[in-house]
Design a protein around this motif. Structure first.
Motif, PDB file in Angstrom:
ATOM      1  N   ASP A  23       0.838  -1.194   0.000  1.00 17.51           N
ATOM      2  CA  ASP A  23       0.000   0.000   0.000  1.00 17.51           C
ATOM      3  C   ASP A  23       0.879   1.251   0.000  1.00 17.51           C
ATOM      4  N   TYR A  51      -4.200   7.643   6.914  1.00 19.64           N
ATOM      5  CA  TYR A  51      -5.578   7.220   7.145  1.00 19.64           C
ATOM      6  C   TYR A  51      -6.033   6.165   6.143  1.00 19.64           C
ATOM      7  N   LYS A  52      -5.145   5.685   5.308  1.00 14.99           N
ATOM      8  CA  LYS A  52      -5.515   4.663   4.323  1.00 14.99           C
ATOM      9  C   LYS A  52      -5.150   3.275   4.834  1.00 14.99           C
ATOM     10  N   ASN A  53      -6.088   2.359   4.720  1.00 15.71           N
ATOM     11  CA  ASN A  53      -5.874   0.944   5.070  1.00 15.71           C
ATOM     12  C   ASN A  53      -5.399   0.747   6.506  1.00 15.71           C
ATOM     13  N   LEU A  62     -11.965  -1.075   8.953  1.00 15.24           N
ATOM     14  CA  LEU A  62     -10.871  -0.550   8.163  1.00 15.24           C
ATOM     15  C   LEU A  62     -11.101   0.936   7.910  1.00 15.24           C
ATOM     16  N   ASN A  64     -10.283   4.284   5.854  1.00 17.91           N
ATOM     17  CA  ASN A  64      -9.777   4.642   4.532  1.00 17.91           C
ATOM     18  C   ASN A  64      -9.980   6.104   4.160  1.00 17.91           C
ATOM     19  N   THR A  65     -10.699   6.868   4.976  1.00 13.57           N
ATOM     20  CA  THR A  65     -10.944   8.276   4.645  1.00 13.57           C
ATOM     21  C   THR A  65     -10.599   9.145   5.846  1.00 13.57           C
TER      22      THR A  65
END
Length: 190
Positions: A23, A51-53, A62, A64-65
């Motif tokens: 990632d 803040y991703k994954n 999870l 992601n945003t």
């Protein structure tokens, strides 16, 4: 092996095994398997701000945003505050349900030859009582919440770590002033 057979071998491998996927934040390396899923091979072991994954406690949770991260930080902050409040509440509950209070006095020689009496308070609680059962249940909740907070911190996500520390600090500020502090006036080492 000739170039032709080597190329055929590479093409065959390419069709059966996908390359590892990393990632953008470098916190997970996954290898897709033949069944369509993937296996996590490594996890983040250094602090990062992202803040991703970001997995939070459970596989399905999870982040992601940015909005999800803000919500997670607020939830973690409140959980850490709850933990501090729970610790103080248990102490207050214990003091209210004390039984078998005994005072033990012990003579201590003073510096000028006089004898001072030092008194210690010993309290107990009945094992088979509703208050002890409640204390036991609250202790279990406290242990579970403390492990959750530890696991959140072990995500190494800077935002979540700050939320744990800030929540614990604010919770201590809100609840600790109710905590009784025992000061021994005969203590000479300060």
């Amino acid at each position: 092996m000739t170039d032709m057979s080597h190329a055929h071998h590479d093409h065959h491998m390419e069709g059966t095994m996908s390359p590892p996927i990393t990632d953008p934040h470098g916190d997970h390396v996954t290898h897709p398997d033949s069944g369509g899923g993937s296996h996590v091979m490594m996890m983040q072991m250094t602090f990062f701000f992202g803040y991703k994954n970001v997995e939070l406690l459970f596989a399905g949770l999870l982040i992601n945003t940015p909005g999800e991260m803000v919500g997670a930080c607020i939830g973690v902050f409140l959980l850490a505050m709850f933990y501090e409040g729970l610790k103080i509440s248990r102490e207050i509950l214990l003091r209210r349900n004390q039984v078998n209070v005994r005072y033990n006095s012990m003579p201590i020689p003073g510096s000028d030859g006089t004898v001072l009496m030092e008194t210690h308070k010993t309290v107990g609680q009945r094992m088979l009582s509703l208050s002890h059962l409640l204390q036991t249940v609250l202790h279990i909740i406290q242990v579970v919440v403390s492990y959750f907070l530890m696991l959140v911190f072990m995500t190494y996500n800077g935002y979540l770590c700050i939320a744990v520390a800030a929540g614990a600090g604010f919770g201590y500020f809100l609840f600790s002033w109710k905590k009784a502090v025992v000061v021994d006036i005969t203590e000479h080492c300060h």
